[in-house]
Design a protein around this motif. Structure first.
Motif, PDB file in Angstrom:
ATOM      1  N   LEU A   1       0.833  -1.205   0.000  1.00 51.53           N
ATOM      2  CA  LEU A   1       0.000   0.000   0.000  1.00 51.53           C
ATOM      3  C   LEU A   1       0.868   1.255   0.000  1.00 51.53           C
ATOM      4  O   LEU A   1       0.624   2.208  -0.751  1.00 51.53           O
ATOM      5  N   ARG A   2       1.901   1.249   0.801  1.00 47.35           N
ATOM      6  CA  ARG A   2       2.786   2.413   0.916  1.00 47.35           C
ATOM      7  C   ARG A   2       3.530   2.646  -0.397  1.00 47.35           C
ATOM      8  O   ARG A   2       3.603   3.768  -0.911  1.00 47.35           O
ATOM      9  N   LEU A   3       4.061   1.577  -0.963  1.00 53.69           N
ATOM     10  CA  LEU A   3       4.887   1.715  -2.166  1.00 53.69           C
ATOM     11  C   LEU A   3       4.048   2.082  -3.390  1.00 53.69           C
ATOM     12  O   LEU A   3       4.480   2.858  -4.234  1.00 53.69           O
ATOM     13  N   SER A   4       2.850   1.536  -3.481  1.00 53.34           N
ATOM     14  CA  SER A   4       2.011   1.826  -4.652  1.00 53.34           C
ATOM     15  C   SER A   4       1.565   3.288  -4.629  1.00 53.34           C
ATOM     16  O   SER A   4       1.557   3.976  -5.651  1.00 53.34           O
ATOM     17  N   ARG A   5       1.232   3.775  -3.452  1.00 60.55           N
ATOM     18  CA  ARG A   5       0.866   5.182  -3.298  1.00 60.55           C
ATOM     19  C   ARG A   5       2.043   6.061  -3.712  1.00 60.55           C
ATOM     20  O   ARG A   5       1.893   7.050  -4.435  1.00 60.55           O
ATOM     21  N   GLY A   6       3.227   5.690  -3.278  1.00 61.34           N
ATOM     22  CA  GLY A   6       4.424   6.449  -3.639  1.00 61.34           C
ATOM     23  C   GLY A   6       4.631   6.509  -5.144  1.00 61.34           C
ATOM     24  O   GLY A   6       5.056   7.538  -5.679  1.00 61.34           O
ATOM     25  N   MET A   7       4.304   5.429  -5.832  1.00 60.92           N
ATOM     26  CA  MET A   7       4.488   5.414  -7.292  1.00 60.92           C
ATOM     27  C   MET A   7       3.525   6.378  -7.984  1.00 60.92           C
ATOM     28  O   MET A   7       3.867   6.978  -9.001  1.00 60.92           O
ATOM     29  N   THR A   8       2.316   6.513  -7.446  1.00 59.53           N
ATOM     30  CA  THR A   8       1.380   7.485  -8.035  1.00 59.53           C
ATOM     31  C   THR A   8       1.985   8.880  -7.993  1.00 59.53           C
ATOM     32  O   THR A   8       1.959   9.624  -8.984  1.00 59.53           O
ATOM     33  N   TYR A   9       2.535   9.235  -6.861  1.00 58.10           N
ATOM     34  CA  TYR A   9       3.131  10.574  -6.697  1.00 58.10           C
ATOM     35  C   TYR A   9       4.342  10.732  -7.617  1.00 58.10           C
ATOM     36  O   TYR A   9       4.494  11.743  -8.298  1.00 58.10           O
ATOM     37  N   LYS A  10       5.204   9.727  -7.632  1.00 60.13           N
ATOM     38  CA  LYS A  10       6.419   9.825  -8.448  1.00 60.13           C
ATOM     39  C   LYS A  10       6.078   9.954  -9.934  1.00 60.13           C
ATOM     40  O   LYS A  10       6.583  10.837 -10.624  1.00 60.13           O
ATOM     41  N   ASN A  11       5.181   9.101 -10.394  1.00 58.07           N
ATOM     42  CA  ASN A  11       4.847   9.091 -11.816  1.00 58.07           C
ATOM     43  C   ASN A  11       4.113  10.373 -12.230  1.00 58.07           C
ATOM     44  O   ASN A  11       4.328  10.890 -13.326  1.00 58.07           O
ATOM     45  N   ALA A  12       3.275  10.883 -11.335  1.00 58.72           N
ATOM     46  CA  ALA A  12       2.528  12.107 -11.653  1.00 58.72           C
ATOM     47  C   ALA A  12       3.472  13.308 -11.756  1.00 58.72           C
ATOM     48  O   ALA A  12       3.399  14.092 -12.696  1.00 58.72           O
TER      49      ALA A  12
END
Ligand code: NAD
Length: 341
Positions: free
Chosen positions: A59-70
């Motif tokens: 959950l933590r890592l997937s959320r982080g990927m949304t921010y990074k990719n955006a």
């Protein structure tokens, strides 16, 4: 009470638990947000002590990927998967094939890649069962692009905070001379910076001494040296109350993921006059490379895309100043403005 009140559960669109008895697969695929495109993020393999710990990580890592990719301006959302198993002893082709089948069932809502505990050769088995896998390594390592992003990010930080257009004569305390760190160090050296380095790998240290005239210090001393820039390129959580009381550098610009031990360390940096280049902004060069490759985007624009990390950071720094906020918070807001409805 186990899933929905998890601290990291933050509007995740979909979380899939995938298991297959024959191969022993136990995986969690977390799709955080797909507003900007299919979710992309690596597959971590780890011997988690509990399933709750694995879920929390996914959950933590997937959320982080949304921010990074955006923030990176990519046409993809954020997701991540974790396999609960020991990467040293439990890897089999069947395990990764079973993961591939699980991804195929998601019809492309999530695209995986290698991550901690997995490798391009593991991903080749995944690719036997699905096309929803990126970064197979056939067209090269993303690390040089991550390093380039760090270098232009450091330039932007120097310009903003030290009002200088050049790296000439600046001292950089660089932690971790791995795939990213060594390449970054080479660019800093070429730009006239002086390097003080730490690593646990003696061969990398020797090479940096010989090729880059780097000064070597112990892995615990790197936080105490007199430097202008601290460049964490090894471990996470190196910005914590202890290290922040020791660092002399006024800029933090490095590739490591999750540099802030806790979110409030962003504010501590600000109060100490340390300009922190948010990790997920400065280290996006690798995902930019992987995304271009996966989407077959003509790669002639890729270098410029990675270099835009410098411009994005300049915007983050300026807004942080004018709004009196930590750079980490400003970067989060820039991301949220893009992926939230
Ligand atoms: P790597 O494994 O190639 O390099 C890590 C280096 O750190 C190694 O040389 C290792 O010996 C050293 N190291 C380990 N423990 C250390 C310690 N206690 N003190 C000093 N050095 C230590 O990894 P990498 O691919 O270069 O990635 C570095 C960091 O950047 C990681 O945090 C990674 O998550 C992050 N990152 C990498 C990429 C990429 O494209 N490779 C992209 C985004 C983020």
């Amino acid at each position: 009470a186990f899933v929905f009140n998890e601290i990291n559960f933050d509007n995740h669109e979909q979380v899939v638990f995938a298991s297959e008895a024959k191969s022993g697969l136990k995986a969690i695929i977390a799709i955080h947000n797909t507003k900007l495109g299919p979710a992309m993020g690596g597959c971590r393999m780890w011997n988690y002590a509990t399933e709750a710990e694995a879920l929390r990580d996914a959950l933590r890592l997937s959320r982080g990927m949304t921010y990074k990719n955006a923030v990176a301006g990519l046409p993809i959302g954020g997701g991540k998967s974790v396999i609960i198993a020991n990467p040293k002893t439990d890897k089999t082709p069947a395990l990764f094939e079973a993961l591939g089948e699980a991804l195929e069932r998601l019809s492309g809502r999530y695209i995986t890649a290698e991550d901690v505990g997995t490798s391009p050769s593991d991903m080749a088995y995944v690719a036997g069962k699905t096309k929803y896998v990126a970064g197979l390594g056939d067209r090269g390592d993303p690390s040089p692009f991550t390093a380039l992003g760090c270098f232009v990010g450091a330039q932007a930080a120097v310009k903003h905070h030290l009002k200088r257009d050049s790296m000439e004569g600046l001292v950089v305390a660089l932690q971790g001379l791995g795939h990213v760190g060594y390449d970054y160090a080479r660019q800093l050296h070429a730009a006239g910076a002086k390097l003080i380095v730490a690593d646990i790998d003696q061969a990398s240290l020797k090479r940096a001494q010989e090729e880059l005239h780097a000064e070597v210090v112990g892995i615990n001393e790197i936080y105490d040296v007199q430097a202008d820039i601290y460049a964490p390129c090894a471990l996470g959580a190196t910005l914590n109350p202890d290290t922040l009381s020791r660092l002399k550098a006024k800029i933090v610009a490095g590739a490591a993921n999750n540099q802030l031990a806790t979110a409030d360390m962003g504010e501590v940096c600000r109060q100490k006059g340390i300009l922190y280049a948010p990790d997920f902004v400065i280290n996006a060069g690798g995902i930019i490379k992987v995304c271009y490759e996966y989407m077959n985007t003509p790669e002639d624009g890729m270098d410029a895309h990675v270099r835009r990390i410098g411009e994005t950071l300049a915007e983050v720094f300026a807004r942080a100043d004018s709004e009196g906020l930590p750079t980490s918070v400003v970067a989060d807001r820039i991301a949220e403005a893009r992926f939230k409805n």
